[in-house]
Design a protein around this motif. Structure first.
Motif, short mmCIF file in Angstrom:
data_model
loop_
_atom_site.label_atom_id
_atom_site.label_comp_id
_atom_site.label_asym_id
_atom_site.label_seq_id
_atom_site.Cartn_x
_atom_site.Cartn_y
_atom_site.Cartn_z
N ARG A 107 3.21 0.93 2.90
CA ARG A 107 2.77 -0.44 3.21
C ARG A 107 2.73 -1.25 1.92
O ARG A 107 2.63 -0.69 0.83
CB ARG A 107 1.40 -0.41 3.88
CG ARG A 107 1.48 0.21 5.26
CD ARG A 107 0.12 0.30 5.91
NE ARG A 107 0.27 0.78 7.27
CZ ARG A 107 0.33 0.00 8.35
NH1 ARG A 107 0.21 -1.30 8.21
NH2 ARG A 107 0.49 0.50 9.54
N ARG A 108 2.81 -2.55 2.06
CA ARG A 108 2.86 -3.44 0.91
C ARG A 108 1.72 -4.46 0.98
O ARG A 108 1.25 -4.80 2.06
CB ARG A 108 4.19 -4.21 0.87
CG ARG A 108 5.41 -3.33 0.84
CD ARG A 108 5.52 -2.65 -0.48
NE ARG A 108 6.72 -1.81 -0.49
CZ ARG A 108 7.05 -1.06 -1.50
NH1 ARG A 108 6.30 -1.04 -2.57
NH2 ARG A 108 8.12 -0.32 -1.44
N ALA A 159 7.68 0.67 9.70
CA ALA A 159 6.22 0.57 9.69
C ALA A 159 5.52 1.91 9.49
O ALA A 159 4.40 1.95 8.99
CB ALA A 159 5.75 -0.08 10.99
N SER A 162 6.66 -7.12 7.42
CA SER A 162 6.20 -7.78 6.20
C SER A 162 6.78 -9.19 6.10
O SER A 162 6.06 -10.15 5.81
CB SER A 162 6.61 -6.95 4.98
OG SER A 162 6.23 -7.59 3.80
N VAL A 181 0.35 -4.90 4.66
CA VAL A 181 1.23 -4.99 5.84
C VAL A 181 2.33 -3.93 5.75
O VAL A 181 2.69 -3.49 4.67
CB VAL A 181 1.87 -6.40 5.96
CG1 VAL A 181 0.82 -7.46 6.24
CG2 VAL A 181 2.64 -6.76 4.71
N PRO A 182 2.86 -3.53 6.92
CA PRO A 182 4.01 -2.60 6.88
C PRO A 182 5.18 -3.25 6.16
O PRO A 182 5.35 -4.47 6.20
CB PRO A 182 4.34 -2.39 8.36
CG PRO A 182 3.11 -2.77 9.10
CD PRO A 182 2.46 -3.84 8.29
N ASP A 183 5.97 -2.45 5.51
CA ASP A 183 7.14 -2.96 4.79
C ASP A 183 8.23 -3.35 5.79
O ASP A 183 8.16 -3.03 6.97
CB ASP A 183 7.66 -1.88 3.83
CG ASP A 183 8.48 -2.46 2.69
OD1 ASP A 183 8.72 -3.69 2.67
OD2 ASP A 183 8.90 -1.68 1.82
#
Length: 95
Positions: A30-31, A25, A46, A40-42
Motif C-alpha cells: 500500500r502507498r 490491492a 491509488s 491506499v492500495p497501489d
C-alpha cells in the motif's frame, strides 16, 4: 483484452480488469497519498483515490506531475471505469 498489472514491472496479466485491480490491492504494498497521507492500495485504486478526492492541481504539486502524467491517468481512469465492476471489486476486497 488482457489487463497488465503495471506496478513496478510486475508483469502479471489478467483476462478481466477486476482480478487485476484486486491483485494490485492485495499483492502489492500500500502507498501513502502524498496529498492527504491516507494509506491506499497501489495501482488503479491509488490513482482513483487521488483523482476523486483531490484536485488536479493538488495532484500535480504533490507528485511533481506533468500535464501528460495527468492525461495518462485520467485516460486510465476512464478506460477502467467504463468496464470495471466496482461492486464486485469491493466485495472481493472485503473478504
Amino acid at each position: 483484452m488482457p489487463w497488465d498489472c503495471g506496478i513496478d514491472g510486475c508483469g502479471e496479466t489478467f483476462d478481466d480488469v477486476e482480478p487485476a485491480i484486486i491483485h494490485q490491492a492485495t499483492e502489492h504494498e500500500r502507498r501513502e497519498c502524498k496529498v492527504c497521507g491516507t494509506i491506499v492500495p497501489d495501482g488503479y485504486l491509488s490513482i482513483r483515490h487521488v483523482f476523486t478526492e483531490h484536485s488536479r492541481a493538488e495532484y500535480v504539486r504533490a507528485y511533481s506531475a506533468s500535464s501528460e502524467d495527468v492525461r495518462e491517468r485520467e485516460d486510465l481512469l476512464e478506460e477502467i471505469g467504463s468496464v470495471a465492476n466496482m461492486e464486485q471489486i469491493a466485495t472481493e476486497l472485503k473478504r
